[in-house]
Design a protein around this motif. Structure first.
Motif, PDB file in Angstrom:
ATOM      1  N   UNK A   1      65.006  18.147  24.359  1.00  0.00           N
ATOM      2  CA  UNK A   1      63.994  17.258  23.935  1.00  0.00           C
ATOM      3  C   UNK A   1      64.488  15.768  24.814  1.00  0.00           C
ATOM      4  N   UNK A   2      63.478  15.007  24.864  1.00  0.00           N
ATOM      5  CA  UNK A   2      63.737  13.792  25.519  1.00  0.00           C
ATOM      6  C   UNK A   2      64.916  12.973  25.037  1.00  0.00           C
ATOM      7  N   UNK A   3      65.805  12.419  25.885  1.00  0.00           N
ATOM      8  CA  UNK A   3      67.070  11.759  25.327  1.00  0.00           C
ATOM      9  C   UNK A   3      68.104  12.365  25.324  1.00  0.00           C
ATOM     10  N   UNK A   4      68.163  13.880  25.177  1.00  0.00           N
ATOM     11  CA  UNK A   4      69.129  14.664  24.992  1.00  0.00           C
ATOM     12  C   UNK A   4      70.129  14.487  26.137  1.00  0.00           C
ATOM     13  N   UNK A   5      71.445  14.763  25.653  1.00  0.00           N
ATOM     14  CA  UNK A   5      72.549  14.845  26.653  1.00  0.00           C
ATOM     15  C   UNK A   5      72.561  16.413  27.329  1.00  0.00           C
TER      16      UNK A   5
END
Length: 754
Positions: free
Chosen positions: A40-44
């Motif tokens: 998912x966008x923004x995941x580490x």
């Protein structure tokens, strides 16, 4: 100084070609073997990769060439690097497959080929060569233009997700595409799509291709095409949850009418409180999270509490809908309890004031002709482990006759030969049986089948040792391809026809008492009463003679347009062959099976056996007794009404139809209408209705009838759903924190199964 359009396109193509030198490799080079993981966008980064240097490539609306970004990412990742390509909603992590394996990561797909060509055909051929694959390995080909790089990136992510979910997406067009033929995605607007399980040959992985038009000349013709070959990775997306904020499911237990009403009011009050809390919620997902937590608590309380006499099952697709269900159930409760009846709503809510219990539970297996195009196509994304297990145990593609059922052309499915139709019908019953018994721990006490459903019964309930071996035999044996179907050699012999005389065979469903039909059969020797089933019958034989008989009866017959002589006198001499065909080795211990198997054979030869007696009631099962019962059932008139009445007298009352559609449920309700013994019919599948909706309705009915049902699948699904919502909420918090310069919280890892 601006560059003229023609020179700009040429420069771009040269840059792309140059950047792909490393990624594309030399002729005959090994496949790329780049692991692809969706995030998912923004995941580490995954925990195993923390501290690794990562190259971040960000796509935006101003980008005009996804192909160039992909080739750069592949080039960097191919040098033992770690690259992340960012889109608005998802990110794509690329790294060497060996690196992923060392980190114990399970890629959703493998990039095995990446090739730039002047034409789509040339690029695809080069990518396949690099991937060491041939064109017949491909199940999907997506063709995209670079008009919108973000949309193209989303399409790539969807294809990777499909591979990880074992889902194939097909374009629904008038020109059907066979399953074995690759499907293409239109470059313009998306067409209507159909999704189903991505079937493969045994021990073969999924392989897909995507072709990107990488640039255009001044004249508008494509100057370069980038082809990607994607193969199946070891990662698999987790099962979708059966329940969500848009599919609500609550259980209200109680030992009296008053206790049930109290439970309904308590739930209504909790929903009112939830609505007030939602008005004060600061985060957009808080309402959904609270609702799922409420369902979790309800199922947990039900699973751990002592059993009660009654249970109400409530289902709805929204909070407002659930409130209406509570209100309707509360209003009906008094009269239902007084009459010891049942109450159900179109949404699936259900209550029985006279629970039948597990001791009366019977699995009913439908016969040939109930299958339909794209049947059971939703189930695999909710039960991926089940489909994987079934594929490991046998040829799932052949078991469901996938090329015909899911090929895209509905008319092909509807015109399947008898042998393929029989296999697909048994396969659907086998799959649904394993779903009910393995996933929800539902254990029947009785089993019976309608015609070919009797074979499905033995194949599905762990009696035969190797039921999958019958698939190829059924497709090839003259018994099914020539004698009782196809050319109908058994009929030709019975009618004493010469080889050049044609047979125009058909069968008709007619609403008429069997006695009226039987009274005319002597005058129509080529018409047979094949099946009796309550207030309807099936006649079969010479089409013109059948039509003449119907005219004399002044009845309208519905033609089945199916060529089979089963259940007619011409099939009787074939009984020894049928018995030999179905004489199968039994699983160890199945001779003393706990389920009582009721066969229509008992009714076909009443002079030899008692009517109301399970096949294994007084003696162990044997290969011979099973084969003989199938032969007698197939080769004689089928009296389904008598079979159901016999099952009812033996104690069966809760009839669960385990197969495609719900035709047997309709028949059972008619046959037992007015019977003094209470009964309920429960379909697990219904044509024209969502697979999941019908399944949840069936589970709700079984629970209300106090049949033990495992709730683990529902509970685990809710947990995954909650984790995903919390993950999304954390990502939004991260974004807000970064915007305001605060320290962000770590987002939960992307959920996947190995």
């Amino acid at each position: 100084m601006s560059v003229p359009p023609k020179k700009e396109a040429d420069a771009e193509a040269n840059e792309l070609s140059s950047s792909m030198t490393t990624a594309q490799g030399q002729e005959g080079a090994a496949p790329l073997r780049l692991a692809l993981l969706l995030q998912p966008a923004g995941s580490d980064l995954p925990a195993a990769l923390k501290g690794e240097r990562v190259i971040e490539l960000i796509l935006s609306e101003t980008d005009d060439n996804l192909a160039r970004q992909l080739s750069r990412a592949a080039e960097c990742a191919g040098e033992d690097g770690l690259v992340r390509l960012h889109g608005p909603r998802q990110s794509l992590l690329l790294m060497p497959a060996l690196k992923a394996a060392k980190a114990k990561l399970h890629p959703h797909a493998i990039l095995a080929g990446l090739y730039l060509g002047a034409t789509q055909e040339g690029a695809l051929a080069g990518a396949l060569h690099q991937a060491k694959r041939s064109a017949n390995h491909l199940s999907v080909i997506r063709r995209l233009t670079e008009d919108d790089p973000l949309a193209a990136f989303d399409s790539l992510c969807r294809l990777i997700s499909d591979i990880a979910q074992r889902t194939i997406t097909r374009i629904d067009t008038s020109a059907a595409t066979p399953t074995a033929t690759p499907t293409a995605t239109p470059t313009a607007t998306e067409a209507t799509t159909k999704r189903h399980y991505w079937f493969t040959e045994p021990y073969q992985g999924r392989v897909a291709a995507m072709i990107l038009s990488a640039g255009e000349s001044q004249a508008g013709a494509a100057t370069s095409q980038l082809a990607l070959i994607l193969t199946q990775g070891t990662g698999r997306l987790k099962a979708r949850s059966l329940l969500s904020a848009h599919q609500l499911f609550f259980l209200i237990p109680g030992s009296s009418e008053a206790a049930l009403n109290q439970g309904l009011w308590a739930l209504a009050a909790a929903l009112d409180r939830h609505g007030k809390d939602d008005q004060q919620a600061s985060q957009p997902h808080d309402q959904e999270i609270a609702l799922i937590e409420m369902m979790q608590a309800n199922l947990e309380a039900f699973a751990t509490a002592a059993p009660t006499r009654f249970v109400i099952s409530l289902q709805a697709t929204s909070i407002d809908g659930l409130k209406l269900e509570i209100s309707a159930m509360s209003e009906a409760l008094t009269s239902v309890c007084k009459e010891k009846g049942e109450y159900r709503t179109p949404s699936g809510s259900y209550f029985s004031a006279a629970p039948l219990g597990q001791t009366k539970l019977a699995f009913v297996y439908p016969g040939v002709g109930t299958i339909y195009p794209h049947m059971l196509s939703e189930l695999h994304s909710y039960f991926p482990a089940l489909f994987t297990r079934l594929q490991q145990q046998g040829d799932l593609k052949a078991m469901l006759q996938a090329d015909l059922v899911y090929g895209g052309d509905d008319s092909i499915c509807q015109q399947m030969p008898l042998s393929s139709m029989a296999i697909a019908g048994v396969g659907a019953s086998y799959l649904l049986t394993k779903l009910l018994m393995d996933e929800f721990a539902v254990q029947p006490q009785f089993a019976l089948g309608y015609s070919m459903g009797e074979a499905a019964m033995w194949a599905s309930l762990d009696v035969w040792q190797a039921p999958h071996q019958l698939i190829d035999k059924t497709l090839k044996d003259p018994l099914f391809t020539q004698e009782i179907s196809g050319p109908l050699e058994a009929v030709r012999q019975a009618w004493q026809l010469s080889d050049n005389e044609s047979i125009e065979w058909n069968s008709f469903l007619v609403r008429c008492p069997a006695e009226q039909i039987s009274a005319l059969l002597e005058r129509y020797p080529r018409v047979y009463l094949a099946i009796t089933q309550g207030d309807t019958c099936v006649i079969a034989g010479c089409q013109h003679c059948c039509e003449a008989l119907l005219k004399e009866l002044n009845k309208r017959g519905i033609p089945a347009n199916r060529v089979t002589a089963m259940h007619t006198p011409p099939a009787e001499p074939l009984a020894p062959k049928v018995a030999a065909f179905y004489r199968q080795a039994l699983l160890p211990g199945s001779a003393n099976h706990e389920i009582k198997f009721i066969s229509a054979a008992n009714l076909a030869r009443p002079q030899e056996q008692e009517h109301d007696q399970a096949l294994n009631q007084h003696k162990p099962l044997s290969s011979e007794s099973i084969a003989e019962s199938i032969a007698q059932t197939f080769c004689h008139r089928l009296d389904f009404g008598a079979l159901i009445q016999s099952a009812s007298r033996q104690g069966a009352a809760l009839f669960v139809e385990v197969g495609a559609d719900r035709q047997n449920c309709t028949l059972i309700d008619k046959i037992l209408k007015g019977s003094h013994a209470p009964h309920v019919s429960v379909p697990v599948n219904a044509k024209g209705t969502s697979d999941i909706t019908t399944l949840l309705k069936a589970l709700g009915q079984l629970i209300s009838h106090r049949v033990p049902v495992s709730l683990t699948v529902l509970q685990l699904g809710l947990k995954r759903q909650l984790d995903l919502l919390l993950q999304t909420k954390a990502q939004q918090a991260n974004t807000q924190a970064k915007t305001h310069g605060d320290t962000p919280h770590a987002a939960p890892p992307f959920q996947e199964d190995a």
